[in-house]
Scaffold this active site. Structure first.
Site, PDB file in Angstrom:
ATOM      1  CE  LYS A  92      -3.921  -2.356   2.022  1.00  0.00           C
ATOM      2  NZ  LYS A  92      -4.510  -2.961   3.203  1.00  0.00           N
ATOM      3  CD  GLN A 105      -3.676  -4.337   6.690  1.00  0.00           C
ATOM      4  OE1 GLN A 105      -3.539  -3.384   5.932  1.00  0.00           O
ATOM      5  NE2 GLN A 105      -4.324  -5.434   6.341  1.00  0.00           N
ATOM      6  CG  ASP A 133      -9.916  -0.205   5.003  1.00  0.00           C
ATOM      7  OD1 ASP A 133      -9.960  -0.395   3.765  1.00  0.00           O
ATOM      8  OD2 ASP A 133      -9.667  -1.112   5.816  1.00  0.00           O
TER       9      ASP A 133
END
Ligand code: NAP
Length: 285
Positions: free
Chosen positions: A53, A97, A120
């Site tokens: 990413k 994450q 996200d």
């Protein structure tokens, strides 16, 4: 093979190129889009995803940073960092994450993250906005999937869609995005009965299970569209495999995503697109 490929890599690269133009325009106005990631260092898969990413951020003209958590990180340190990121005007997006180390409360962390930085799209605030049809960030993986389907002109209106998996980050928001596109949606999970038959009744199947090659070609109706979000490590295989048995499914489907090269790159592209949109909003663009 008869199915056409839903090429996530190609489309993600196009999206990245258009994001690069938008980040350059922002930089000319003195704004540098920035994504911050909170990641558990002892989880090798998370570390690899985050590395990828950050590489994509670089290529699209975004800055990125990471807050690494491990066995020595306390919940209050994690929450303090999230509050700092919420307040920092140089930060436009924050990704927590999954999974965090077990001793940390991920739900509390997500609740603490400001919705305007949840690129996200997985905090309760963002998911509530999705349920309520209000504007907000959509979860990166489901958003990447509908972007890929839209790009290939796959009409979902009135079609029977089956989402296999009901996780908060993938299955549930996926079903809601398909519903927004007027598909007739069924959600399957580990207690669903006769899954092969449900698959055979579906025009679109999204597999989001985490079981290598579970969905086989003989489960599908001819001409079905098949999206494979799965990513499974299998001993003795060089590359990760999806939740769909590609060879048999591709003989029956009309469109199919490969693994790798389908949903994965689209997830990263969506995350970056959300971050750039957050930076544009912050800049009043
Ligand atoms: P998860 O939280 O483990 O959820 C898996 C879901 O599959 C659950 O709802 C579970 O049902 C259901 N399930 C398990 N076994 C089943 C069975 N035999 N039949 C029907 N349903 C079954 O996983 P996730 O986070 O959603 O991830 C799913 C897959 O997508 C994984 O392979 C993951 O690596 C991949 N993924 C990919 C990306 C990407 O960017 N490409 C992003 C995220 C995840 P219950 O709820 O009843 O337990």
């Amino acid at each position: 093979m008869s199915a056409q490929i839903l090429d996530g890599i190609g489309l993600a690269r196009q999206i990245r190129a258009s994001l690069k133009e938008r980040t350059e325009a922002l930089r000319r106005r003195g704004v540098v889009p920035r994504l911050e990631v909170i990641v558990a260092t002892q989880d090798p898969a998370s570390v690899a995803y985050v590395r990828m990413k950050r590489k994509w951020c670089e290529l699209a003209g975004l800055e990125s940073g990471a807050f690494e958590v491990d066995a020595g990180t306390s919940q209050s340190q994690l929450l303090e960092q999230i509050h700092r990121l919420n307040e920092d005007p140089r930060v436009h997006g924050v990704l927590i994450q999954h999974p965090l180390p077990k001793h940390l409360d991920e739900h509390e962390a997500l609740l603490a993250l400001g919705a305007e930085k949840d690129v996200d799209g997985i905090t309760p605030q963002s998911l509530g906005r999705l349920v309520a049809d209000l504007p907000g960030f959509r979860s990166a993986t489901p958003l990447g999937i509908v972007t890929l389907l839209d790009h290939h002109g796959i009409d979902l209106q009135g079609r029977r869609a089956l989402v296999i998996g009901r996780s908060v980050i993938l299955g549930k928001p996926m079903a809601l995005l398909l519903l927004q596109r007027h598909a007739t949606v069924t959600i399957a999970h580990s207690r669903t009965r006769d899954l092969p038959e449900l698959c055979r009744q579906s025009d679109l199947v999204v597999a989001a299970v985490g079981r290598a090659e579970m969905v086989r070609g003989d489960w599908l109706q001819p001409g079905a569209v098949v999206v494979d979000a799965g990513y499974n490590r299998v001993e003795g295989r060089d590359t990760d495999v999806g939740d769909v048995h590609f060879e048999s499914a591709a003989r029956v489907a009309s469109w199919i995503t490969p693994v790798p090269g389908g949903v994965g790159p689209m997830t990263v592209a969506s995350l970056l697109a959300n971050t750039v949109a957050a930076a544009e909003r912050a800049a009043g663009a």
